[in-house]
Design an enzyme around this catalytic site. Structure first.
Site, mmCIF file in Angstrom:
data_model
loop_
_atom_site.group_PDB
_atom_site.id
_atom_site.type_symbol
_atom_site.label_atom_id
_atom_site.label_comp_id
_atom_site.label_asym_id
_atom_site.label_seq_id
_atom_site.Cartn_x
_atom_site.Cartn_y
_atom_site.Cartn_z
ATOM 1 N N ARG A 108 0.849 -1.075 0.032
ATOM 2 C CA ARG A 108 -0.182 0.159 0.019
ATOM 3 C C ARG A 108 0.821 1.207 0.003
ATOM 4 O O ARG A 108 1.900 1.487 0.834
ATOM 5 C CB ARG A 108 -0.876 0.009 1.327
ATOM 6 C CG ARG A 108 -1.546 1.302 1.476
ATOM 7 C CD ARG A 108 -2.616 1.300 2.499
ATOM 8 N NE ARG A 108 -3.901 0.632 2.021
ATOM 9 C CZ ARG A 108 -5.190 0.962 2.496
ATOM 10 N NH1 ARG A 108 -5.226 1.475 3.701
ATOM 11 N NH2 ARG A 108 -6.050 0.248 1.971
ATOM 12 N N HIS A 135 -7.629 0.734 -6.234
ATOM 13 C CA HIS A 135 -7.763 0.027 -5.019
ATOM 14 C C HIS A 135 -8.492 -1.308 -5.506
ATOM 15 O O HIS A 135 -9.786 -1.470 -5.139
ATOM 16 C CB HIS A 135 -8.566 0.921 -4.094
ATOM 17 C CG HIS A 135 -8.475 0.092 -2.622
ATOM 18 N ND1 HIS A 135 -7.620 -0.743 -2.392
ATOM 19 C CD2 HIS A 135 -9.283 0.504 -1.373
ATOM 20 C CE1 HIS A 135 -7.977 -1.037 -0.993
ATOM 21 N NE2 HIS A 135 -8.790 -0.322 -0.412
ATOM 22 N N GLN A 138 -10.128 -3.839 -3.133
ATOM 23 C CA GLN A 138 -11.559 -3.358 -2.309
ATOM 24 C C GLN A 138 -12.596 -3.720 -3.530
ATOM 25 O O GLN A 138 -14.019 -4.083 -2.980
ATOM 26 C CB GLN A 138 -11.657 -1.557 -2.189
ATOM 27 C CG GLN A 138 -13.006 -1.201 -1.628
ATOM 28 C CD GLN A 138 -12.899 -1.582 -0.247
ATOM 29 O OE1 GLN A 138 -12.234 -1.578 0.582
ATOM 30 N NE2 GLN A 138 -14.332 -2.068 -0.225
ATOM 31 N N ASP A 226 -17.345 7.442 -0.838
ATOM 32 C CA ASP A 226 -16.015 7.222 -0.111
ATOM 33 C C ASP A 226 -15.660 8.696 0.461
ATOM 34 O O ASP A 226 -16.412 9.713 0.158
ATOM 35 C CB ASP A 226 -14.935 6.931 -1.257
ATOM 36 C CG ASP A 226 -13.570 6.465 -0.400
ATOM 37 O OD1 ASP A 226 -13.486 6.239 0.608
ATOM 38 O OD2 ASP A 226 -12.801 6.383 -1.226
ATOM 39 N N CYS A 265 -16.405 1.831 1.390
ATOM 40 C CA CYS A 265 -15.317 1.197 1.575
ATOM 41 C C CYS A 265 -14.657 1.342 2.989
ATOM 42 O O CYS A 265 -13.996 0.400 3.424
ATOM 43 C CB CYS A 265 -13.923 1.510 0.736
ATOM 44 S SG CYS A 265 -13.276 2.870 0.733
ATOM 45 N N ARG A 293 -13.910 -8.070 2.566
ATOM 46 C CA ARG A 293 -12.482 -7.875 2.134
ATOM 47 C C ARG A 293 -11.588 -9.289 2.423
ATOM 48 O O ARG A 293 -10.674 -9.526 1.682
ATOM 49 C CB ARG A 293 -11.847 -6.644 2.885
ATOM 50 C CG ARG A 293 -12.231 -5.556 2.407
ATOM 51 C CD ARG A 293 -12.168 -4.778 1.294
ATOM 52 N NE ARG A 293 -10.597 -5.139 0.883
ATOM 53 C CZ ARG A 293 -9.886 -4.115 1.067
ATOM 54 N NH1 ARG A 293 -10.096 -2.934 1.923
ATOM 55 N NH2 ARG A 293 -8.564 -4.274 1.128
HETATM 56 N N1 CP Z 1 -11.333 -0.010 2.743
HETATM 57 C C1 CP Z 1 -9.875 -0.016 3.066
HETATM 58 O O1 CP Z 1 -9.010 -0.425 2.493
HETATM 59 O O2 CP Z 1 -9.665 0.099 4.641
HETATM 60 P P1 CP Z 1 -8.267 0.434 5.312
HETATM 61 O O3 CP Z 1 -7.721 1.690 4.834
HETATM 62 O O4 CP Z 1 -8.663 0.424 6.553
HETATM 63 O O5 CP Z 1 -7.344 -0.739 4.910
HETATM 64 N N1 NVA Z 2 -9.920 6.914 -1.070
HETATM 65 C C1 NVA Z 2 -9.497 6.302 0.432
HETATM 66 C C2 NVA Z 2 -9.680 4.885 0.476
HETATM 67 C C3 NVA Z 2 -9.224 4.472 1.816
HETATM 68 C C4 NVA Z 2 -9.534 2.791 1.878
HETATM 69 C C5 NVA Z 2 -7.996 6.795 0.575
HETATM 70 O O1 NVA Z 2 -7.303 6.777 -0.362
HETATM 71 O O2 NVA Z 2 -7.656 7.182 1.556
#
Ligand code: CP
Ligand code: NVA
Length: 308
Positions: A108, A135, A138, A226, A265, A293
């Site tokens: 990530r 993502h 997700q 989101d 998400c 997930r």
């Molecule tokens: N939805 C999601 O990716 O959550 P986290 O940021 O907690 O991993």
């Molecule tokens: N769009 C958000 C998703 C988090 C899971 C971010 O990138 O922070």
């Protein structure tokens, strides 16, 4: 060929459909089992996953860790700030070294190019656990959730409200792969990546862009939003006023189909992108989505490691 999962298109529609079937079967087979118990076939016994995090996570970290455990394997959590990566060791060298220790790498990070570079130099599968661009993990969970709630993907009417962000880019990809109708309502200046939209349209998705939240949600089967401020954009609070007309509230939700479901998400900001009445209301399926997930991740891992 090493199976990287940087975007949904790396797997394609058929492989994702196979992942969804596998996820349903594995989820059903372990109802009420202790969560740390391995699936009966333990298909990843002896396998290790390295998880590199340059951003925070609750769901992605925990679900990947539990996914490896339930598949009979194991994982190593690596916060980039505690790695040499955090003080300048190159991505290429990190990729080469980790590939000698583990069977797959999840990362990530911010810049999607970092994930592409990691995959280029790794000799084991690399999985995108979120970048500023996309993502994909997700969205496999989201498709699973939508199907579990009785919707079929071809012909689905899905509305996205708010920010044109990384999660939306992966929703757009899914619309192309599964031929569903996507109506996107985002304010001017916050549009999502036009390349993803172009590719999805060529693939046969019906993608409509509008500034009108009501137009996007009218008759929708699924309503998705989101956070308005993604990780790494914390300075962007001046965005709030532009986003407010796109808040998912009860009035807006009432214009969707009566059996429409609400997805997010998470993490969520009640009172910003969604009201508490909607996210904690009867049409919200966010806890199933979060649970999925785990189930989706297991199938992604099996695919990447050539077991699916
Ligand atoms: N939805 C999601 O990716 O959550 P986290 O940021 O907690 O991993
Ligand atoms: N769009 C958000 C998703 C988090 C899971 C971010 O990138 O922070």
């Amino acid at each position: 060929m090493t199976r990287h999962f940087l975007n949904l298109s790396d797997a394609g529609g058929d492989a994702i459909a196979a992942m969804l079937n596998d996820a349903v079967a594995r989820k059903n087979a372990r109802q009420a089992w202790p969560k740390g118990q391995a699936d009966a076939d333990a298909p990843l016994a002896g396998h290790m996953l390295a998880m590199v995090f340059e951003k925070n996570s609750t769901r992605t970290r925990t679900s990947f860790e539990m996914a490896m455990k339930q598949l009979g394997g194991d994982s190593i959590f690596m916060a980039s700030g505690q790695m040499q990566l955090g003080r300048g060791e190159t991505i290429a060298d990190t990729a080469r070294v980790l590939s000698r220790y583990v069977d797959a790498i999840m990362i990530r990070t911010d810049d999607h190019d970092k994930v592409t570079e990691l995959a280029h130099y790794a000799s084991v599968p690399v999985i995108n656990g979120l970048t500023d661009l996309s993502h994909p993990c997700q969205i496999v969970a989201d498709l699973l959730t939508v199907m579990e709630h009785g919707k079929t993907l071809p012909g689905l009417e899905l509305a996205w409200l708010g920010d044109g962000n990384n999660v939306l880019n992966s929703v757009v990809e899914a619309a192309g792969l599964f031929k569903f109708n996507l109506r996107i309502a985002v304010p001017e200046g916050y549009e999502s990546d036009s390349n993803f939209i172009k590719v999805a349209k060529v693939a046969g998705a019906n993608v409509t862009l509008t500034r009108d939240a009501n137009e996007a949600v009218a008759g929708a089967d699924v309503v998705v939003t989101d956070t308005w401020v993604s990780m790494g954009q914390e300075h962007a609070h001046n965005k709030m006023a532009a986003m407010m007309p796109y808040q998912v509230n009860e009035r807006l939700m009432a214009t969707a189909k009566p059996d429409a479901v609400f997805l997010h998400c998470l993490p969520a900001h009640r009172g910003e992108e969604v009201t508490a009445a909607v996210i904690d209301g009867p049409q919200s399926v966010i806890w199933d989505e979060a649970e999925n997930r785990l189930h989706a991740q297991k199938s992604i891992l099996l695919w990447a490691l050539g077991k699916l």
